[in-house]
Design an enzyme around this catalytic site. Sequence first.
Site, short mmCIF file in Angstrom:
data_model
loop_
_atom_site.label_atom_id
_atom_site.label_comp_id
_atom_site.label_asym_id
_atom_site.label_seq_id
_atom_site.Cartn_x
_atom_site.Cartn_y
_atom_site.Cartn_z
CB CYS A 136 -0.93 -0.01 1.21
SG CYS A 136 -1.92 1.47 1.30
CB CYS A 186 -0.64 2.53 4.03
SG CYS A 186 -2.10 1.82 3.32
CG ASP A 187 3.05 1.23 4.45
OD1 ASP A 187 2.64 1.71 5.51
OD2 ASP A 187 2.77 0.10 4.05
#
Length: 327
Positions: free
Chosen positions: A140, A143-144
Amino acid sequence: MSDTIEKVKCLIIGSGPAGYTAAIYASRANMNPVLYQGEQPGGQLTTTNDVENFPGYPEGITGPEMMMQLQNQAERFGTDIRHGWVTKVDFSGEFHKVWINDEKEIHASTIIISTGASAKYLGLPSEQKYLKLGGGVSACAVCDGFFYRNQEVVIVGAGDSACEEAHYLSKLCKKVTMLVRRDEFRASKIMAERVKKTENIEILYNTETEEVLGDGQLVTGVKVFNNQTNEKHEIPATGFFVAIGHKPNTDIFKGQIDLDETGYIINAVPGTSKTNVEGVFVSGDAADHVYRQAITAAGTGCMAALDAERYLAAKDADFEVATSTYN
Ligand code: NDP
């Protein structure tokens, strides 16, 4: 195990666009739905950056924002939204039995499955090692990606997800190397073109991952090979992103309802949300390996709620008390 069993008219499993849309329709039909959010409240869209193709948002909207709006809309009409994870089901009796976190037992007259799908990984031991360590493997980018600002990363995949994520990463990272296993993209032309035109994205065709390299804690690079020439080389990178598709989250339904060979739930009556079990309906990506869009998931969520409502009406059972308990 709890000794008190809760009885509900309509249980919705999952909190993506399918689950929340089912909840909005079921609430407005006085079915008093209970919705369990699952492991990733809001579903896959919470890991998506801009959603530009959902009708009604001319300027686009972020995935997490959209999911909050859907949740608020479902709550506005009275959906009982709960944290929890369905760990077991038994659809063999009159009431459909569901266990939450291996403890709480619920008997539901109707079930709407909206469990979606999850990201796939390559399955290499080195990939799994650094994934578990939280040392630089991710599925992701949204997200990261932040953790890899001004660093060099590698991303695997050639579909729309990979293109979207590579483009997202290119805005944060110094360099993004994209590994495409064939000599062409699977992604739509517009997405592939965007990636090809981005200066700090290097695309390596016919290239696969042999090993994710690291120092035992953190990723330091990726060893790749050309599947035409078998030439190998190492790419320095601190992040390894995988964007190669998804697997339906249907393991708990194995043996309870009909699944196809890849685990997607089969629509027993094409054009409806019905499964082969009476009173159990499916919506969203758990049954859709073709379209997999937020809008199609929402559409099938609506269908599932309408089908569940009609099923209850036809049964003409006594559902006066929507949420009662008995011992
Ligand atoms: P896809 O299944 O479309 O693509 C998966 C990609 O990963 C393919 O290029 C595939 O390669 C590659 N791949 C699979 N396994 C491996 C492996 N072991 N090693 C290397 N590469 C591998 O999945 P997506 O998640 O990209 O998209 C799913 C659906 O969601 C699609 O319908 C897509 O259009 C849609 N989507 C739409 C978006 C948007 O419109 N904004 C954004 C994201 C997704 P190969 O091509 O060789 O099979």
